[in-house]
Design a protein around this motif. Structure first.
Motif, mmCIF file in Angstrom:
data_model
loop_
_atom_site.group_PDB
_atom_site.id
_atom_site.type_symbol
_atom_site.label_atom_id
_atom_site.label_comp_id
_atom_site.label_asym_id
_atom_site.label_seq_id
_atom_site.Cartn_x
_atom_site.Cartn_y
_atom_site.Cartn_z
ATOM 1 N N PHE A 169 41.530 33.151 29.542
ATOM 2 C CA PHE A 169 41.831 32.930 30.957
ATOM 3 C C PHE A 169 40.876 33.759 31.810
ATOM 4 O O PHE A 169 40.635 34.937 31.530
ATOM 5 C CB PHE A 169 43.265 33.354 31.288
ATOM 6 N N GLU A 170 40.345 33.126 32.844
ATOM 7 C CA GLU A 170 39.514 33.816 33.822
ATOM 8 C C GLU A 170 39.910 33.315 35.207
ATOM 9 O O GLU A 170 40.551 32.281 35.344
ATOM 10 C CB GLU A 170 38.033 33.524 33.552
ATOM 11 N N ARG A 171 39.533 34.079 36.205
ATOM 12 C CA ARG A 171 39.853 33.644 37.559
ATOM 13 C C ARG A 171 38.934 32.510 37.964
ATOM 14 O O ARG A 171 37.771 32.456 37.555
ATOM 15 C CB ARG A 171 39.725 34.811 38.543
ATOM 16 N N ALA A 172 39.466 31.607 38.737
ATOM 17 C CA ALA A 172 38.690 30.426 39.165
ATOM 18 C C ALA A 172 37.369 30.852 39.793
ATOM 19 O O ALA A 172 37.316 31.732 40.651
ATOM 20 C CB ALA A 172 39.506 29.620 40.180
ATOM 21 N N LEU B 256 44.458 42.377 35.972
ATOM 22 C CA LEU B 256 43.077 42.083 35.581
ATOM 23 C C LEU B 256 42.110 42.465 36.708
ATOM 24 O O LEU B 256 42.266 42.053 37.862
ATOM 25 C CB LEU B 256 42.944 40.596 35.256
ATOM 26 N N ALA B 257 41.101 43.255 36.366
ATOM 27 C CA ALA B 257 40.078 43.660 37.338
ATOM 28 C C ALA B 257 39.203 42.460 37.701
ATOM 29 O O ALA B 257 39.133 41.476 36.959
ATOM 30 C CB ALA B 257 39.218 44.779 36.736
ATOM 31 N N PRO B 258 38.516 42.533 38.840
ATOM 32 C CA PRO B 258 37.587 41.449 39.192
ATOM 33 C C PRO B 258 36.576 41.221 38.072
ATOM 34 O O PRO B 258 35.997 42.170 37.530
ATOM 35 C CB PRO B 258 36.908 41.984 40.462
ATOM 36 N N GLY B 259 36.400 39.971 37.709
ATOM 37 C CA GLY B 259 35.479 39.630 36.632
ATOM 38 C C GLY B 259 36.038 39.829 35.244
ATOM 39 O O GLY B 259 35.345 39.597 34.251
ATOM 40 N N GLY B 260 37.294 40.262 35.159
ATOM 41 C CA GLY B 260 37.906 40.501 33.859
ATOM 42 C C GLY B 260 38.297 39.229 33.139
ATOM 43 O O GLY B 260 38.304 38.133 33.716
ATOM 44 N N VAL B 261 38.632 39.373 31.861
ATOM 45 C CA VAL B 261 39.000 38.230 31.013
ATOM 46 C C VAL B 261 40.314 38.545 30.310
ATOM 47 O O VAL B 261 40.522 39.670 29.831
ATOM 48 C CB VAL B 261 37.913 37.939 29.951
ATOM 49 N N MET C 251 36.724 37.144 22.481
ATOM 50 C CA MET C 251 37.090 36.206 23.547
ATOM 51 C C MET C 251 37.319 36.954 24.860
ATOM 52 O O MET C 251 36.975 36.461 25.942
ATOM 53 C CB MET C 251 38.336 35.416 23.142
ATOM 54 N N ALA C 252 37.898 38.147 24.776
ATOM 55 C CA ALA C 252 38.188 38.950 25.970
ATOM 56 C C ALA C 252 37.028 39.855 26.362
ATOM 57 O O ALA C 252 37.161 40.648 27.309
ATOM 58 C CB ALA C 252 39.444 39.781 25.736
ATOM 59 N N LYS C 253 35.911 39.760 25.665
ATOM 60 C CA LYS C 253 34.704 40.542 25.972
ATOM 61 C C LYS C 253 34.950 42.047 25.882
ATOM 62 O O LYS C 253 34.474 42.836 26.708
ATOM 63 C CB LYS C 253 34.172 40.185 27.367
ATOM 64 N N VAL C 254 35.684 42.457 24.870
ATOM 65 C CA VAL C 254 36.010 43.872 24.699
ATOM 66 C C VAL C 254 34.846 44.581 24.002
ATOM 67 O O VAL C 254 34.397 44.159 22.933
ATOM 68 C CB VAL C 254 37.307 44.041 23.886
ATOM 69 N N GLY C 255 34.361 45.655 24.628
ATOM 70 C CA GLY C 255 33.258 46.420 24.055
ATOM 71 C C GLY C 255 33.289 47.848 24.548
ATOM 72 O O GLY C 255 34.333 48.368 24.950
ATOM 73 N N TYR D 102 42.595 46.596 34.648
ATOM 74 C CA TYR D 102 41.986 46.525 33.318
ATOM 75 C C TYR D 102 40.907 45.452 33.288
ATOM 76 O O TYR D 102 41.029 44.397 33.923
ATOM 77 C CB TYR D 102 43.056 46.235 32.266
ATOM 78 N N ASP D 103 39.869 45.711 32.507
ATOM 79 C CA ASP D 103 38.783 44.742 32.366
ATOM 80 C C ASP D 103 39.179 43.587 31.449
ATOM 81 O O ASP D 103 38.613 42.493 31.546
ATOM 82 C CB ASP D 103 37.547 45.427 31.783
ATOM 83 N N ALA D 104 40.103 43.855 30.546
ATOM 84 C CA ALA D 104 40.556 42.826 29.605
ATOM 85 C C ALA D 104 42.052 43.003 29.378
ATOM 86 O O ALA D 104 42.538 44.130 29.249
ATOM 87 C CB ALA D 104 39.813 42.933 28.278
ATOM 88 N N VAL D 105 42.760 41.892 29.339
ATOM 89 C CA VAL D 105 44.173 41.881 28.958
ATOM 90 C C VAL D 105 44.296 40.999 27.721
ATOM 91 O O VAL D 105 43.830 39.851 27.730
ATOM 92 C CB VAL D 105 45.080 41.350 30.079
ATOM 93 N N VAL D 106 44.869 41.555 26.675
ATOM 94 C CA VAL D 106 44.986 40.836 25.403
ATOM 95 C C VAL D 106 46.443 40.850 24.963
ATOM 96 O O VAL D 106 47.130 41.868 25.075
ATOM 97 C CB VAL D 106 44.103 41.494 24.315
ATOM 98 N N SER D 107 46.911 39.706 24.468
ATOM 99 C CA SER D 107 48.307 39.604 24.037
ATOM 100 C C SER D 107 48.387 38.625 22.875
ATOM 101 O O SER D 107 48.027 37.452 23.017
ATOM 102 C CB SER D 107 49.176 39.119 25.204
#
Length: 429
Positions: free
Chosen positions: A420-423, A300-305, A202-206, A272-277
């Protein structure tokens, strides 16, 4: 760490005045009212409430197809209920004032009550709630100091305690079972890893993803993210969890890519590119929800999830109960409050640039998770007892796990992974 068991002194101090001063027992009108209310509840809920002489509290006839609650010490039970209904029922179980009747599973006993949470007590009596509800103690506020104290009270009990009933991944959150396979035959470890990878997906972690994890647990999510090629910063306030998580990370060979910190989420910096909790928001407290999500937004970095796994209740129940002090807050999770989906979206919409773009709910899986934890905890009680925990602690945790299981089994509680993503920056699924 030496196992702690502060339960018995707490119960002693919480004893109703009518129990501490026998000369006043006849004056406890509230206890008689509590008995009357419980008798009315027994008429509305399909559970037999059995008195010590074998008769039913509501005057009816025992039905073998119903779960049954056996009252062991009526005076103690009714007085506890009289002086604090929301805390008294759990403390009465801890003290042995009532139990599930032989042949009745405790969670099965609690399910009919959970199903009728808003209708079991007659409406007239509900109007008296203000006279018996207690405010949440100020000491449980989730300030920087308060959060550390609240987390330590539960998660620093003992790593060895949690190891007795958790699965091999040491995951203390809902598993995610395969809907295409029989539930009871599935591997618990596989289901927990399925949950971890679902939220990482979901957070696009890779490969090369910079991940911030808020709430380390015992390190499984950080390890799985590292195995995907991510670099992970994971923060916790639990010294016990941090110590074991660091050891697991080192043993797996990821000490260079996973940084486990004892740090409050509010003190983290960086991008960070992804924040997970995972199931951390329940410990944040309503007064800090905005701070929690603003922190995620700022990190969260730009374009992050961002992806958050949260236990949920209906917004109506949240509004009705959020200021009231309950048994779970006193004995299990000090400072805890379960949000609603509406409260989360309202907070992020009003205080951040984050927008909710996906919700995957799986509350029934939490009921199964809790059932497995409780069964294992009870099966391995001799090992838990050997760590220094007493019988009151056993009843406390049995009630806690069964109480929560009933909540998820009936839909009173839910759990979901929320993206969650930025609008305007939605990432394709």
């Amino acid at each position: 760490m030496t196992a702690q068991s502060p339960v018995s002194p707490t119960l002693s101090m919480a004893q109703p005045i009518c129990l501490r001063r026998p000369s006043l027992r006849v004056l406890c009108v509230r206890a008689r009212l509590a008995r009357s209310i419980l008798a009315q509840v027994a008429k509305r809920v399909p559970v037999d409430v059995v008195l010590p002489d074998g008769s039913l509290l509501d005057g009816g006839t025992r039905r073998p197809d119903r779960p049954a609650l056996t009252i062991v010490r009526p005076t103690a039970l009714f007085e506890r209920l009289a002086h604090h209904p929301k805390i008294g029922i759990g403390e009465a179980y801890m003290a042995g004032d009532w139990k599930a009747a032989d042949g009745t599973d405790l969670a099965d006993l609690l399910v009919p009550f959970a199903e009728r949470m808003t209708t079991a007590v007659p409406a007239g009596w509900l109007r008296l709630r203000g006279f018996v509800d207690r405010r949440i103690p100020a000491i449980q506020n989730n300030s920087l100091l308060g959060s550390r104290r609240n987390i330590e009270a539960h998660y620093d009990l003992s790593n060895d305690l949690f190891a007795t009933f958790l699965d091999e991944t040491m995951s203390y959150s809902s598993a995610l079972f395969d809907p295409d396979q029989p539930l009871r035959t599935q591997s618990f470890e596989d289901a927990q890893l399925r949950k971890v990878h679902a939220i990482l997906d979901m957070a696009k972690v890779g490969q090369d993803t910079r991940v911030l994890e808020i709430g380390t647990g015992w390190g499984t999510l950080a390890l799985e993210a590292a195995r995907r090629g991510a670099t992970v910063t994971s923060v916790t306030l639990s010294k016990e969890q941090a110590a074991l998580a660091r050891q697991r990370v080192a043993d797996a060979g990821f000490a260079d890519t996973v940084d486990i910190r004892i740090q409050d989420y509010r003190e983290v910096d960086g991008e960070y590119d992804a924040v997970v909790s995972v199931e951390m928001i329940e410990a944040v407290g309503e007064e800090y929800w905005e701070t929690y999500f603003r922190t995620i937004d700022e990190r969260l970095a730009p374009g992050g999830v961002a992806a958050v796994q949260a236990i949920l209740m209906s917004h109506e129940r949240l509004l009705a109960t959020k200021h009231s002090y309950g048994w779970i807050q006193k004995h299990i999770f000090p400072g805890g409050l379960i949000p609603s989906l509406e409260a989360i979206s309202g907070t992020t919409d009003g205080a951040t640039s984050l927008r909710m773009t996906g919700v995957d709910a799986f509350g029934a899986d939490y009921a199964e998770t809790l059932r497995r934890w409780r069964e294992t905890f009870l099966d391995r009680w001799p090992e838990v007892h050997a760590l220094g925990f007493d019988e009151t602690f056993r009843r406390k945790w049995e009630f806690y796990l069964a109480y929560c299981e009933a909540g998820f089994a009936t839909g009173y509680l839910d759990v979901a992974q929320i993206r969650f993503e930025r609008a305007g920056t939605t990432v394709p699924a």
